[in-house]
Each structure stands twice: as structure tokens, then as C-alpha cells.
Enzyme design. Structure first.
Site, PDB file in Angstrom:
ATOM      1  N   ARG A  59       3.416  27.971  53.224  1.00 30.00           N
ATOM      2  CA  ARG A  59       2.047  27.558  52.905  1.00 30.00           C
ATOM      3  C   ARG A  59       1.876  26.051  52.841  1.00 30.00           C
ATOM      4  O   ARG A  59       0.780  25.541  53.043  1.00 30.00           O
ATOM      5  CB  ARG A  59       1.578  28.261  51.631  1.00 30.00           C
ATOM      6  CG  ARG A  59       1.355  29.767  51.859  1.00 30.00           C
ATOM      7  CD  ARG A  59       0.964  30.514  50.604  1.00 30.00           C
ATOM      8  NE  ARG A  59       2.000  30.539  49.596  1.00 30.00           N
ATOM      9  CZ  ARG A  59       2.949  31.460  49.498  1.00 30.00           C
ATOM     10  NH1 ARG A  59       2.995  32.448  50.356  1.00 30.00           N
ATOM     11  NH2 ARG A  59       3.840  31.405  48.539  1.00 30.00           N
ATOM     12  N   GLU A  96      11.897  31.910  40.511  1.00 30.46           N
ATOM     13  CA  GLU A  96      11.697  32.656  39.273  1.00 30.46           C
ATOM     14  C   GLU A  96      12.278  34.058  39.373  1.00 30.46           C
ATOM     15  O   GLU A  96      12.587  34.677  38.374  1.00 30.46           O
ATOM     16  CB  GLU A  96      10.194  32.788  38.938  1.00 30.46           C
ATOM     17  CG  GLU A  96       9.459  31.501  38.776  1.00 30.46           C
ATOM     18  CD  GLU A  96       8.858  30.982  40.080  1.00 30.46           C
ATOM     19  OE1 GLU A  96       7.860  30.268  40.004  1.00 30.46           O
ATOM     20  OE2 GLU A  96       9.387  31.267  41.171  1.00 30.46           O
TER      21      GLU A  96
END
Length: 172
Positions: A59, A96
Site C-alpha cells: 500500500r 503484531e
């Protein structure tokens, strides 16, 4: 300041429980918001005096080209592992919810240049940190990073050795 919140969808529990996925797709679909976001990112990146905008797969690519075009500089692609041929610099980092590796080709013209990193989201700082390591390995200098979204509760900017500017913040 631009408020992107209405144009960011939030999906709790994705990709795993305890994580919220912040999706910029609605912002990309709205031509007015997309143009405003690009202009705002250009304003944030300009004081960092880039020679190259390093878009981080995937992105970050979407915004690196318009920023570079506006600021009259080039674009550097930092890719996920397995996406580039030839000799590579590589840096593995923790997400994460997983581990990932970024790569930069040895033959990119980075040495001695000011690089501004560009990504959609700053969470733990692992992606930006890994990208900065690649730039350093290639002889470049990271002068800053621009992101659409920052999760401030994770305090990633405190762990990074360069300034970070973001358009929209959320705690987590």
C-alpha cells in the site's frame, strides 16, 4: 487537517483476535479524498527533503508515486521477500501477528541520498524499522517517514530514529 476517519473501515479481529484492521480502500475509492490525502502527504514529506520516496510493499506504493511526482523526486520500491530478482539486502521483522521480510535490490541508486519512507499504517514500527535498515545497508539516509494512519498507543514513533508524520491517528 484532513479527517480520514470516515474513509477508513475498521475490522476488529482481523487478521487475528485482538487486532483491528484499518482498511484505506474507502479513501482510495473517493477521488476527492484521495487527492486531498496525496496533497497532505506531500506537505508532510516536503520538509524531509527527499531525493527518493520509498514506497513499502504494497500500500505504500499507492502513495509514493504521487508524492514523488509532486516533490520532483524518484521512487524506490521496498518489496516483500520473494518479489525481487538479483542480489538483495533483506531485513526480517516482527508484525503484531507474524514475521515478515522486506527486500531492496543491491543495484538501486540509493547511496548518499535522502529517503522518505511511505506506508499506509504505522503500528509497532517493525515495517518502517526494517525498511530503514535496508536503506542504511544500501548507503542511503532516512530523513523521515509518512503514513496515512498511526496507532499512537503502540508508541512506535518513540522507537524510530527518524521523524514520522501521519494523517490519521487511532490509539489502537
Amino acid at each position: 487537517m484532513l479527517n480520514l476517519d470516515p474513509y477508513i473501515s475498521k475490522t476488529p479481529g482481523f487478521p487475528k483476535q485482538g487486532i483491528t484492521f484499518y482498511d484505506i480502500s474507502p479513501a482510495l475509492e473517493d477521488p476527492v479524498i484521495l487527492k486531498q490525502a496525496n496533497a497532505a502527504l506531500c506537505e508532510l514529506a516536503a520538509p524531509m527533503q527527499p531525493d527518493l520516496i520509498a514506497g513499502i510493499d504494497a500500500r505504500g506504493f499507492l502513495f509514493s508515486v504521487p508524492i514523488a511526482t509532486h516533490l520532483d523526486c524518484g521512487v524506490l520500491m521496498i518489496r516483500k521477500a520473494g518479489k525481487l530478482p538479483g542480489a538483495l539486502y533483506q531485513s526480517t521483522y516482527a508484525l503484531e501477528y507474524d514475521n515478515a521480510t522486506l527486500a531492496l535490490q543491491h543495484d538501486r541508486n540509493v547511496a548518499g541520498k535522502n529517503i522518505v519512507l511511505c506506508d499506509d499504517l504505522l503500528a509497532t514500527g517493525g515495517t518502517l524499522s526494517a525498511a530503514a535498515k535496508l536503506v542504511d545497508m544500501a548507503g542511503g539516509h532516512v530523513t523521515g517517514a509518512v503514513c496515512l494512519i498511526e496507532l499512537t498507543g503502540l508508541k512506535a514513533r518513540e522507537t524510530l530514529a527518524f521523524p514520522v508524520a501521519s494523517l490519521q491517528t487511532y490509539e489502537f
